[in-house]
Design an enzyme around this catalytic site. Structure first.
Site, PDB file in Angstrom:
ATOM      1  N   HIS A 149     -52.864  14.778  59.455  1.00 38.74           N
ATOM      2  CA  HIS A 149     -53.751  13.655  59.150  1.00 38.74           C
ATOM      3  C   HIS A 149     -54.708  13.980  58.007  1.00 38.74           C
ATOM      4  O   HIS A 149     -55.010  15.151  57.740  1.00 38.74           O
ATOM      5  CB  HIS A 149     -54.528  13.251  60.395  1.00 38.74           C
ATOM      6  CG  HIS A 149     -53.670  12.580  61.421  1.00 38.74           C
ATOM      7  ND1 HIS A 149     -54.168  12.094  62.592  1.00 38.74           N
ATOM      8  CD2 HIS A 149     -52.334  12.304  61.437  1.00 38.74           C
ATOM      9  CE1 HIS A 149     -53.187  11.542  63.290  1.00 38.74           C
ATOM     10  NE2 HIS A 149     -52.064  11.674  62.615  1.00 38.74           N
ATOM     11  N   GLU A 206     -57.943  13.557  57.674  1.00 36.21           N
ATOM     12  CA  GLU A 206     -59.157  14.263  58.077  1.00 36.21           C
ATOM     13  C   GLU A 206     -58.874  15.751  58.273  1.00 36.21           C
ATOM     14  O   GLU A 206     -59.635  16.609  57.824  1.00 36.21           O
ATOM     15  CB  GLU A 206     -59.720  13.697  59.392  1.00 36.21           C
ATOM     16  CG  GLU A 206     -59.998  12.217  59.377  1.00 36.21           C
ATOM     17  CD  GLU A 206     -58.860  11.382  59.941  1.00 36.21           C
ATOM     18  OE1 GLU A 206     -59.148  10.449  60.701  1.00 36.21           O
ATOM     19  OE2 GLU A 206     -57.682  11.675  59.621  1.00 36.21           O
ATOM     20  N   CYS A 251     -58.224  14.491  65.606  1.00 33.11           N
ATOM     21  CA  CYS A 251     -59.058  14.598  64.411  1.00 33.11           C
ATOM     22  C   CYS A 251     -60.531  14.562  64.782  1.00 33.11           C
ATOM     23  O   CYS A 251     -61.341  15.271  64.181  1.00 33.11           O
ATOM     24  CB  CYS A 251     -58.713  13.499  63.406  1.00 33.11           C
ATOM     25  SG  CYS A 251     -57.150  13.796  62.548  1.00 33.11           S
ATOM     26  N   CYS A 295     -58.119   9.709  65.072  1.00 30.64           N
ATOM     27  CA  CYS A 295     -57.485   9.917  66.371  1.00 30.64           C
ATOM     28  C   CYS A 295     -58.296  10.948  67.163  1.00 30.64           C
ATOM     29  O   CYS A 295     -59.191  11.608  66.622  1.00 30.64           O
ATOM     30  CB  CYS A 295     -56.040  10.379  66.189  1.00 30.64           C
ATOM     31  SG  CYS A 295     -55.852  12.093  65.657  1.00 30.64           S
TER      32      CYS A 295
END
Length: 158
Positions: free
Chosen positions: A79, A81, A120, A117
């Site tokens: 992801h 992040e 993250c 999410c």
């Protein structure tokens, strides 16, 4: 000429970063900023050296019709992040702000409901990031204090 505010300035940069995304479903861009300095950037894509979904022309989560927000372990991507956090030292991130923008990969439409999410969020908490700013419209955004995510421990079930 009207001068752009700092939040939208950094969100625009995060939006440019998402153009490097290699996901066939959702494109995300993230930047980490501290004291008006960009510390790191990240976008969602396969780990270095692995084939990206756009190169393979397929997404296993799409093929299995996995709803958005579920079964991330099937996804090839790291992801945005997480990629930004990986690229920075924790000592530089403590007290910083992460800016996040998402777009639908197929339509290019802004994801007004974009969020991090749970995995993250845990990484953001441990990195010492103070707040997350998420684009909600062309100039609208939401500022989330990371302490809110600490308090709303989504890993505990009732």
């Amino acid at each position: 000429m009207n001068r752009i505010d700092k939040e939208n300035y950094y969100l625009d940069i995060a939006e440019t970063v998402l153009e490097r995304s290699t996901c066939l479903r959702r494109c995300y861009g993230a930047i980490i900023v501290k004291h008006d300095e960009i510390i790191a950037t990240g976008y969602n894509g396969a780990p270095r050296g692995r084939a990206n979904c756009v190169d393979l022309g397929r997404c296993i989560r799409e093929e299995l019709q996995v709803p958005s927000g579920q079964r991330y372990e099937l996804c090839r991507s790291v992801h945005a992040e997480a990629n930004a956090i990986i690229s920075a030292a924790r000592r530089d991130m403590v007290g910083s702000t992460l800016y996040l923008v998402g777009r639908n990969a197929q339509t290019g439409e802004l994801l007004y409901d974009a969020t991090s999410c749970s995995m993250c969020r845990r990484q953001i908490i441990n990195a010492g990031i103070q707040s997350v700013v998420i684009r909600r419209g062309q100039t609208e955004f939401e500022v989330i204090p990371v302490t809110d995510w600490v308090q709303e421990d989504d890993s505990l079930f009732d």
